[in-house]
Design a protein around this motif. Structure first.
Motif, PDB file in Angstrom:
ATOM      1  N   ILE A 150       0.877  -1.165   0.000  1.00 44.07           N
ATOM      2  CA  ILE A 150       0.000   0.000   0.000  1.00 44.07           C
ATOM      3  C   ILE A 150       0.912   1.212   0.000  1.00 44.07           C
ATOM      4  N   ASN A 151       0.891   1.977  -1.089  1.00 43.75           N
ATOM      5  CA  ASN A 151       1.797   3.111  -1.242  1.00 43.75           C
ATOM      6  C   ASN A 151       1.030   4.398  -1.492  1.00 43.75           C
ATOM      7  N   PRO A 152       1.417   5.477  -0.814  1.00 43.32           N
ATOM      8  CA  PRO A 152       0.868   6.772  -1.222  1.00 43.32           C
ATOM      9  C   PRO A 152       1.525   7.188  -2.541  1.00 43.32           C
ATOM     10  N   VAL A 153       0.727   7.690  -3.453  1.00 47.58           N
ATOM     11  CA  VAL A 153       1.231   8.158  -4.745  1.00 47.58           C
ATOM     12  C   VAL A 153       0.896   9.637  -4.821  1.00 47.58           C
ATOM     13  N   GLY A 154       1.904  10.473  -4.756  1.00 49.13           N
ATOM     14  CA  GLY A 154       1.649  11.908  -4.702  1.00 49.13           C
ATOM     15  C   GLY A 154       1.054  12.256  -3.342  1.00 49.13           C
ATOM     16  N   SER A 155       0.308  13.342  -3.293  1.00 42.75           N
ATOM     17  CA  SER A 155      -0.243  13.783  -2.011  1.00 42.75           C
ATOM     18  C   SER A 155      -1.714  13.419  -1.845  1.00 42.75           C
TER      19      SER A 155
END
Length: 157
Positions: free
Chosen positions: A130-135
């Motif tokens: 689970i990765n944040p992509v951008g904000s």
């Protein structure tokens, strides 16, 4: 594996043409049965081929979530991304049903509608990351291992 089966079928078809031209109708019947045997063997070989791991990726936007605070929005975005990834797995296993309609009046496109749907059951999917992509977006990657894919495909057949 598939190319070997196709080659076998082509060789059998070539032999069929040669036999039919030289020895008449009875040879043609024998050749048809030999082609059927070759195609049945190819089907078994294709069914026994190794199933690879299937990976699905999904995305969810934080700001689009209807929650009141930012933490709830993040959790909801992760949930949306996971469901999107599971949908992608389902499409890969069961296929995608496409329904399309186009309306042309006086040689001018008036309306073009395409709908897609998928229906299936996914069990045993593991969340890889689970990765944040951008904000404002989360990415979730899920996978099904080869044993689970084989079980699902066997149930579908």
């Amino acid at each position: 594996m598939k190319s070997l089966a196709a080659l076998s079928a082509l060789l059998a078809l070539g032999a069929c043409d040669l036999q039919m031209s030289t020895s008449g109708g009875t040879a043609a019947v024998q050749d048809i049965s030999s082609i059927k045997v070759a195609l049945d063997a190819a089907d078994v070989a294709v069914q026994k081929q190794t199933v690879l791991t299937i990976i699905g990726t999904g995305y969810g936007t934080i700001s689009a979530q209807p929650a009141r605070n930012i933490n709830q929005k993040r959790l909801m975005a992760i949930r949306v991304a996971r469901l999107d990834a599971m949908r992608e797995l389902t499409e890969q296993i069961y296929g995608l049903r496409i329904n399309s309609q186009t309306t042309v009046i006086d040689a001018v496109l008036q309306n073009d509608t395409t709908r897609a749907s998928v229906d299936g059951t996914i069990r045993g999917a593991r969340t890889l990351r689970i990765n944040p992509v951008g904000s404002d977006t989360y990415e979730v990657v899920v996978e099904l291992d080869r044993d689970m894919v084989a079980r699902i495909l066997e149930a579908v057949r």
